[in-house]
Write an enzyme that holds these catalytic residues in place. Structure first.
Site, PDB file in Angstrom:
ATOM      1  N   LYS A  20       0.828  -1.215   0.000  1.00  0.00           N
ATOM      2  CA  LYS A  20       0.000   0.000   0.000  1.00  0.00           C
ATOM      3  C   LYS A  20       0.857   1.257   0.000  1.00  0.00           C
ATOM      4  O   LYS A  20       0.582   2.200  -0.738  1.00  0.00           O
ATOM      5  CB  LYS A  20      -0.933  -0.048   1.224  1.00  0.00           C
ATOM      6  CG  LYS A  20      -1.841   1.151   1.368  1.00  0.00           C
ATOM      7  CD  LYS A  20      -3.110   0.825   2.125  1.00  0.00           C
ATOM      8  CE  LYS A  20      -2.884   0.561   3.606  1.00  0.00           C
ATOM      9  NZ  LYS A  20      -2.503   1.742   4.387  1.00  0.00           N
ATOM     10  N   SER A  21       1.907   1.278   0.837  1.00  0.00           N
ATOM     11  CA  SER A  21       2.762   2.479   0.904  1.00  0.00           C
ATOM     12  C   SER A  21       3.421   2.755  -0.442  1.00  0.00           C
ATOM     13  O   SER A  21       3.478   3.901  -0.910  1.00  0.00           O
ATOM     14  CB  SER A  21       3.859   2.278   1.954  1.00  0.00           C
ATOM     15  OG  SER A  21       3.305   2.181   3.234  1.00  0.00           O
ATOM     16  N   SER A 166       7.128   8.951  12.222  1.00  0.00           N
ATOM     17  CA  SER A 166       6.067   8.892  11.214  1.00  0.00           C
ATOM     18  C   SER A 166       6.623   9.069   9.813  1.00  0.00           C
ATOM     19  O   SER A 166       7.120  10.143   9.449  1.00  0.00           O
ATOM     20  CB  SER A 166       5.022   9.979  11.474  1.00  0.00           C
ATOM     21  OG  SER A 166       4.161  10.067  10.355  1.00  0.00           O
ATOM     22  N   GLN A 168       4.744   9.162   7.292  1.00  0.00           N
ATOM     23  CA  GLN A 168       3.817  10.060   6.589  1.00  0.00           C
ATOM     24  C   GLN A 168       4.241  11.516   6.753  1.00  0.00           C
ATOM     25  O   GLN A 168       4.223  12.294   5.798  1.00  0.00           O
ATOM     26  CB  GLN A 168       2.386   9.848   7.096  1.00  0.00           C
ATOM     27  CG  GLN A 168       1.848   8.471   6.731  1.00  0.00           C
ATOM     28  CD  GLN A 168       0.453   8.193   7.264  1.00  0.00           C
ATOM     29  OE1 GLN A 168      -0.199   9.076   7.824  1.00  0.00           O
ATOM     30  NE2 GLN A 168      -0.010   6.967   7.095  1.00  0.00           N
ATOM     31  N   ASP A 318       1.960  -1.262  11.812  1.00  0.00           N
ATOM     32  CA  ASP A 318       0.608  -1.710  11.457  1.00  0.00           C
ATOM     33  C   ASP A 318       0.352  -3.166  11.840  1.00  0.00           C
ATOM     34  O   ASP A 318      -0.755  -3.680  11.626  1.00  0.00           O
ATOM     35  CB  ASP A 318       0.373  -1.534   9.954  1.00  0.00           C
ATOM     36  CG  ASP A 318       0.402  -0.067   9.551  1.00  0.00           C
ATOM     37  OD1 ASP A 318       0.165   0.802  10.420  1.00  0.00           O
ATOM     38  OD2 ASP A 318       0.677   0.214   8.372  1.00  0.00           O
ATOM     39  N   LYS A 345      -4.410   5.752  14.619  1.00  0.00           N
ATOM     40  CA  LYS A 345      -4.589   5.065  13.330  1.00  0.00           C
ATOM     41  C   LYS A 345      -6.067   5.114  12.929  1.00  0.00           C
ATOM     42  O   LYS A 345      -6.821   5.919  13.467  1.00  0.00           O
ATOM     43  CB  LYS A 345      -4.058   3.635  13.441  1.00  0.00           C
ATOM     44  CG  LYS A 345      -2.558   3.563  13.756  1.00  0.00           C
ATOM     45  CD  LYS A 345      -1.719   4.169  12.657  1.00  0.00           C
ATOM     46  CE  LYS A 345      -0.238   4.108  12.979  1.00  0.00           C
ATOM     47  NZ  LYS A 345       0.577   4.822  11.982  1.00  0.00           N
TER      48      LYS A 345
HETATM   49  O1  LIG Z   1       4.042   6.215   5.057  1.00  0.00           O
HETATM   50  C1  LIG Z   1       3.250   5.270   4.962  1.00  0.00           C
HETATM   51  O2  LIG Z   1       2.945   4.744   3.868  1.00  0.00           O
HETATM   52  C2  LIG Z   1       2.660   4.731   6.205  1.00  0.00           C
HETATM   53  C3  LIG Z   1       3.187   5.081   7.415  1.00  0.00           C
HETATM   54  C4  LIG Z   1       2.647   4.632   8.720  1.00  0.00           C
HETATM   55  O3  LIG Z   1       1.924   5.704   9.286  1.00  0.00           O
HETATM   56  P1  LIG Z   1       2.624   6.848  10.214  1.00  0.00           P
HETATM   57  O4  LIG Z   1       3.526   7.644   9.368  1.00  0.00           O
HETATM   58  O5  LIG Z   1       1.458   7.676  10.712  1.00  0.00           O
HETATM   59  O6  LIG Z   1       3.323   6.107  11.293  1.00  0.00           O
HETATM   60  C5  LIG Z   1       1.724   3.438   8.576  1.00  0.00           C
HETATM   61  O7  LIG Z   1       0.983   3.248   9.758  1.00  0.00           O
HETATM   62  C6  LIG Z   1       0.787   3.591   7.406  1.00  0.00           C
HETATM   63  O8  LIG Z   1       0.002   2.426   7.240  1.00  0.00           O
HETATM   64  C7  LIG Z   1       1.535   3.790   6.110  1.00  0.00           C
HETATM   65  C1  LIG Z   2      -2.394   3.063   9.385  1.00  0.00           C
HETATM   66  C2  LIG Z   2      -2.709   2.580   8.188  1.00  0.00           C
HETATM   67  O1  LIG Z   2      -2.958   3.333   7.066  1.00  0.00           O
HETATM   68  P1  LIG Z   2      -3.222   4.888   6.872  1.00  0.00           P
HETATM   69  O2  LIG Z   2      -2.481   5.658   7.926  1.00  0.00           O
HETATM   70  O3  LIG Z   2      -2.743   5.179   5.479  1.00  0.00           O
HETATM   71  O4  LIG Z   2      -4.712   5.109   6.967  1.00  0.00           O
HETATM   72  C3  LIG Z   2      -2.756   1.110   7.954  1.00  0.00           C
HETATM   73  O5  LIG Z   2      -2.907   0.722   6.782  1.00  0.00           O
HETATM   74  O6  LIG Z   2      -2.677   0.297   8.910  1.00  0.00           O
END
Ligand SMILES: O=C(O)C1=C[C@@H](OP(=O)(O)O)[C@@H](O)[C@H](O)C1
Ligand SMILES: C=C(OP(=O)(O)O)C(=O)O
Length: 444
Positions: A20-21, A166, A168, A318, A345
């Protein structure tokens, strides 16, 4: 949906959907590059489809050629156009936060929203640092979605120390840095998944990464010309976790998941399961599309309790709900440390995991930010009804528990599984050789 103890073992070789990422990022970088990016193995889950729709709304041409095979004709860095309507990011935190970074460096107006889960999640963690670039954000109380964004015409490069682990937040700052003149610098105290850095390089940007303690310092030279580049998306280790943990728990099982992404910043769960005594082996290790991948085989194992250190959390953030399910079948007292981030989350995953365990007769407690699960090695009782709170990983973890627990486990809502793992139920029933997971309405 209800999962009953598998009659017999789980057997088979399977491929789970794309990471997904990596999928979100492939579409975003494709939209920012000059030329046409071909993506194979793209996850066609709801979250990623939201990103594809957003990239179209921002002017990229996004085309689906076949299952998992997509083409993106990009607009070049700084070339995104103002969307005509609100961008709805559904359930996806990654899409919402990374797109804030993209928008910050483009002089346009946009409004982001999401579903009831996403509208509760904190956005200040990205809008605060991004505001220093000159972009303006106004959201609901606490900076939540819906959020209006006015991007900066001449964004300033940021120098930011990310206060929480994070990927993200790190990625949003780096994406904003693409449009800024000069060098963007991000410091993280603990290394988090580095797919953004890897993909920036893959598309031709100059990125310097230096290790510092458990963390990293990342520097990006602004205003590069990103050039389209093919992306091969590995199978998602966070999705592979479900059939693999199920195989560890159901006696006699042996399951192989092929082509799983093994980026070391994503494999904390596999390290932890091995510490618990899991028979988990990797074969056919190779590099595909710049990421390490391999085939993972799990065999039924008698598990022992584990103490997971807080610094491992970013590499398995996750996976704690499904690890909690594994610990519910282990002998001894497990402690997972430093899980504050689980509270923000798709649901409060610390509370939701505790409730999942309690509903199925597994004693567990939360102390500060730690989760403690005390067990004797016998199967979990099961028999509970689990509330998913719009959280795909809670739903899938509960169903995995039901495959191995004494009584069936029922889940109130399985609709959100499609955000990350379309085809989950059919795949699990395939390795069970029977409809072990059945829609509750068919049970009567
Ligand atoms: O960068 C990403 O693709 C992700 C980072 C993680 O979140 P955080 O950055 O909030 O830890 C993870 O929990 C999420 O499912 C995907
Ligand atoms: C935390 C998750 O995703 P997101 O933050 O992109 O909603 C996940 O897929 O477990």
């Amino acid at each position: 949906m209800r999962a009953s103890a598998a009659q017999g073992s789980l057997q088979g070789r399977l491929t789970v959907p794309g990471d997904k990422s990596v999928s979100h990022r492939a579409l975003m970088f494709g939209a920012l590059a000059v030329g046409t990016t071909e993506i194979t193995g793209l996850l066609e889950g709801e979250d990623v489809l939201r990103t594809s729709a957003a990239m179209r709304a921002l002017g990229a041409e996004v085309e689906r050629l076949a299952e998992g095979h997509w083409r993106v004709a990009g607009r070049g860095v700084g070339g995104l156009v103002e969307p005509a309507d609100v961008l709805d990011m559904g359930n996806s935190g990654t899409a919402a936060r990374l797109i804030c970074g993209l928008l910050a460096g483009h002089p346009l107006f946009a409004v982001l929203t999401g579903d009831a889960s996403l509208r509760k999640r904190p956005m200040r963690r990205v809008t605060d640092p991004l505001s220093a670039s000159g972009a303006r954000f106004s959201g609901r109380a606490g900076g939540r979605l819906p959020l209006a964004v006015e991007g900066a015409a001449d964004p300033m490069p940021l120098d930011y120390r990310v206060p929480v682990p994070s990927a993200q937040v790190k990625s949003a700052v780096l994406l904003a840095g693409l449009c800024a003149r000069g060098t963007t610098r991000v410091e993280e105290r603990e290394a988090t998944r580095d797919h953004t850095e890897n993909m920036l390089r893959h598309f031709g940007a100059t990125v310097r990464v230096a290790a510092e303690g458990h963390g990293r310092i990342i520097e990006l030279d602004g205003q590069p010309e990103l050039r389209a580049a093919p992306v091969v998306v590995p199978a998602d280790p966070s999705s592979a976790a479900f059939p693999l943990v199920a195989a560890l728990l159901v006696p006699g099982s042996e399951v192989t998941v092929q082509g799983v992404g093994l980026n070391p910043l994503r494999t904390g769960l596999f390290t932890t399961l091995r510490e618990m005594g899991a028979h988990l082996s990797v074969s056919n290790e190779r590099v595909e599309g710049g990421e390490p991948v391999g085939d993972l085989t799990a065999r039924f194992s008698e598990l022992r309790a584990v103490d997971v250190p807080p610094e491992r959390a970013p590499s398995m953030i996750d996976e704690y709900p499904v690890l909690a399910v594994a610990a519910a079948f282990a002998r001894g007292t497990s402690r997972f440390r430093g899980l504050a981030e689980l509270r923000v989350k798709e649901s409060d995953r610390l509370a939701a995991t505790l409730a999942l365990l309690a509903a199925n007769g597994v004693p567990a407690t939360v102390e500060g930010d730690d989760l403690i699960i005390a067990r004797d090695g016998r199967p979990a009782a099961g028999g509970g009804l689990v509330e998913t709170h719009m959280d795909h990983r809670i739903a899938m973890s509960a169903l995995v528990m039901g495959l191995a627990s004494t009584a069936p486990v029922t889940v109130d809502d399985t609709g959100f599984i499609d955000t990350s793992f379309p085809g989950f139920t059919a795949m699990m029933n395939g390795i069970a050789g029977q409809p072990a997971i059945t829609p509750a309405e068919e049970l009567a």
